[in-house]
Design an enzyme around this catalytic site. Structure first.
Site, PDB file in Angstrom:
ATOM      1  N   GLN A 176       0.801  -1.221   0.000  1.00  0.00           N
ATOM      2  CA  GLN A 176       0.000   0.000   0.000  1.00  0.00           C
ATOM      3  C   GLN A 176       0.839   1.280   0.000  1.00  0.00           C
ATOM      4  O   GLN A 176       0.352   2.326  -0.404  1.00  0.00           O
ATOM      5  CB  GLN A 176      -0.951  -0.007   1.197  1.00  0.00           C
ATOM      6  CG  GLN A 176      -1.997  -1.114   1.109  1.00  0.00           C
ATOM      7  CD  GLN A 176      -2.911  -1.155   2.307  1.00  0.00           C
ATOM      8  OE1 GLN A 176      -2.644  -1.848   3.275  1.00  0.00           O
ATOM      9  NE2 GLN A 176      -3.996  -0.406   2.266  1.00  0.00           N
ATOM     10  N   HIS A 226       0.375  -9.714   4.174  1.00  0.00           N
ATOM     11  CA  HIS A 226      -0.653  -8.682   4.260  1.00  0.00           C
ATOM     12  C   HIS A 226      -1.296  -8.532   2.879  1.00  0.00           C
ATOM     13  O   HIS A 226      -1.031  -7.563   2.161  1.00  0.00           O
ATOM     14  CB  HIS A 226      -0.057  -7.359   4.742  1.00  0.00           C
ATOM     15  CG  HIS A 226      -1.084  -6.389   5.243  1.00  0.00           C
ATOM     16  ND1 HIS A 226      -1.023  -5.799   6.489  1.00  0.00           N
ATOM     17  CD2 HIS A 226      -2.228  -5.911   4.677  1.00  0.00           C
ATOM     18  CE1 HIS A 226      -2.051  -4.997   6.654  1.00  0.00           C
ATOM     19  NE2 HIS A 226      -2.807  -5.048   5.569  1.00  0.00           N
ATOM     20  N   ASN A 254      -2.341 -11.203   8.003  1.00  0.00           N
ATOM     21  CA  ASN A 254      -3.295 -10.129   8.245  1.00  0.00           C
ATOM     22  C   ASN A 254      -4.675 -10.486   7.710  1.00  0.00           C
ATOM     23  O   ASN A 254      -4.815 -10.875   6.543  1.00  0.00           O
ATOM     24  CB  ASN A 254      -2.823  -8.847   7.556  1.00  0.00           C
ATOM     25  CG  ASN A 254      -3.807  -7.704   7.727  1.00  0.00           C
ATOM     26  OD1 ASN A 254      -3.929  -7.131   8.803  1.00  0.00           O
ATOM     27  ND2 ASN A 254      -4.548  -7.388   6.668  1.00  0.00           N
ATOM     28  N   GLU A 255      -5.668 -10.347   8.561  1.00  0.00           N
ATOM     29  CA  GLU A 255      -7.072 -10.498   8.172  1.00  0.00           C
ATOM     30  C   GLU A 255      -7.319 -11.660   7.200  1.00  0.00           C
ATOM     31  O   GLU A 255      -7.749 -11.461   6.072  1.00  0.00           O
ATOM     32  CB  GLU A 255      -7.587  -9.195   7.548  1.00  0.00           C
ATOM     33  CG  GLU A 255      -7.570  -8.031   8.501  1.00  0.00           C
ATOM     34  CD  GLU A 255      -8.213  -6.765   7.958  1.00  0.00           C
ATOM     35  OE1 GLU A 255      -8.531  -5.871   8.757  1.00  0.00           O
ATOM     36  OE2 GLU A 255      -8.399  -6.671   6.725  1.00  0.00           O
TER      37      GLU A 255
END
Length: 432
Positions: free
Chosen positions: A21, A115, A159-160
């Site tokens: 990101q 991620h 992550n998630e």
């Protein structure tokens, strides 16, 4: 709410980011390939990011100026292994320097290994549906911990996993862009669970065998939202239950307890035990579930509370519901009594009109939890910098620090300066 409150001096406050990101410049990543075929909003691309890979020295100085005590970041698998079996000395050197500079600045790194992104070669093999997916990921974990374990003692494996599996194989937002593939969702979820369990044991083993200093802590970042029925309709209640089970529960039991729950499977593939030293919680919002007669929707459709106004929503239209943080933390604590890190909590707010109140209101919920003996130890605000919000592109502005994407100039928002003072003093004043 009282006019002011304090957090304990040993409670750590910081912020979080993810490599894809913000870094920019990586052509070996699956999100770069995804953007090349127009799957990122507004035709944008991960190739720009916030130019953090080149500006990380400047960014660490800014983290320090903002009194950040801890920083959650991810290492990009495709920087470390751009081609299968080829390890990048440059990538290793870059991240080692980043970790060293963070430590020198007194900022504790928490490093995420997965991620949402992966190397394009891994994606082309089938990604997490490949028969070798777990093996490939564990090889990356092994290499990374041996390369950075002397500097990094705290690791977030994945992550998630629920968001990743859902948005990749159910909603089609992330590569490979599958829609409604429930079988893929379950297969990938199972492999993510097993990858975490193996990683947990491996990270502890490597750091112990190499005599790396610092207490080893390994966990994962679980996206926990508030799911509530819209009304008393039986299908609204059923749909909420089914969605909660498949989105929250099977991941929680798998990652923490090592237990495969139906329909993932049965039993304990890596043995019984606790496979987290902390539970990371990413919390953002509440979703109400309205009855539906469509079994494909699990008999309920999620929606935002129609009774609230714009003042109670963020730029993406999500409900701002601070009390939910209290509830999801209790959900984890009451069951496991494990330390909790708030690994993400933040708001897209381009005008910076709601962010300071958002932070204060959520920290107040943490204060209530601490008063009740719930062991919340960290708060990582999402995000340090404006960034690529995955398929939504660069429009949503989550950053404490504003990024001018034309010049890449950084400018701390007013909310960042006020959060910096909270980080420095642990004292929170309620304004207005």
């Amino acid at each position: 709410m009282s006019k002011s409150f304090e957090l304990p001096k040993d409670f750590l406050l910081g912020s979080a980011t993810a490599a894809t990101q913000i870094e920019g410049g990586d052509i070996y990543n699956n999100w770069y390939a995804w953007s090349l075929i127009g799957k990122v909003g507004n035709g944008e691309s991960s190739i720009t990011g916030a130019d953090h890979y080149r500006r990380y020295v400047e960014d660490i100085e800014l983290l320090s100026q903002l009194h950040q005590e801890c920083y959650r970041m991810s290492i990009e698998w495709s920087r470390i292994e751009p081609k299968q079996g080829e390890w990048s000395a440059d990538g290793v050197a870059h991240y080692r320097d980043e970790f060293q500079r963070l430590i020198q600045a007194g900022i504790k790194p928490l490093v995420t290994l997965h991620h949402f992104s992966c190397p394009q070669w891994f994606q082309e093999k089938g990604g997490w549906l490949s028969d070798n997916a777990v093996e490939d990921f564990i090889r990356f974990v092994d290499f990374s911990v041996k390369s950075f374990g002397d500097l990094v003692s705290e690791w977030c494996t994945i992550n998630e996993p629920n968001v990743f599996a859902n948005d990749s194989y159910m909603d089609g937002k992330y590569p490979p862009g599958s829609h409604g593939d429930i079988a893929a969702y379950m297969k990938v979820t199972k492999r993510l669970v097993i990858s975490h369990l193996k990683s947990y044991k491996l990270i502890h083993k490597i750091r112990k065998e190499h005599g790396f200093k610092g207490e080893t802590k390994v966990g994962f970042a679980h996206h926990l939202a508030i799911f509530e029925p819209f009304n008393s309709h039986p299908l609204a209640k059923l749909g909420r239950f089914l969605s909660d089970y498949l989105f929250h529960e099977i991941h929680m039991k798998g990652f923490v307890e090592g237990k495969l729950c139906f329909p993932l499977g049965f039993g304990y593939p890596e043995g019984k035990g606790i496979f987290c030293d902390f539970i990371g919680i990413n919390y953002y919002s509440r979703h109400l579930f309205k009855a539906s007669y469509n079994p494909g929707n699990l008999f309920a459709t999620p929606l935002v509370d129609p009774s609230i106004g714009d003042a109670e929503k963020n730029d993406l239209g999500w409900e701002i519901y601070p009390e939910g943080l209290y509830k999801v933390c209790h959900r984890a604590w009451d069951r496991y009594k494990l330390p909790i890190y708030i690994t993400e909590n933040g708001i897209p707010d381009a005008k910076d009109e709601k962010r300071e109140k958002y932070i204060v209101d959520h920290l107040y919920q943490i204060k209530l939890l601490l008063d009740e003996g719930v062991k919340v130890e960290r708060y990582y605000h999402w995000s340090f910098l404006d960034n690529l919000e995955w398929n939504d592109g660069y429009g949503p502005r989550f950053g404490l620090v504003e990024v001018d994407y034309t010049t890449m100039k950084r400018k701390p928002r007013l909310s960042a300066l006020r959060y910096a003072e909270i980080c420095r003093t642990k004292k929170i004043q309620i304004r207005g």
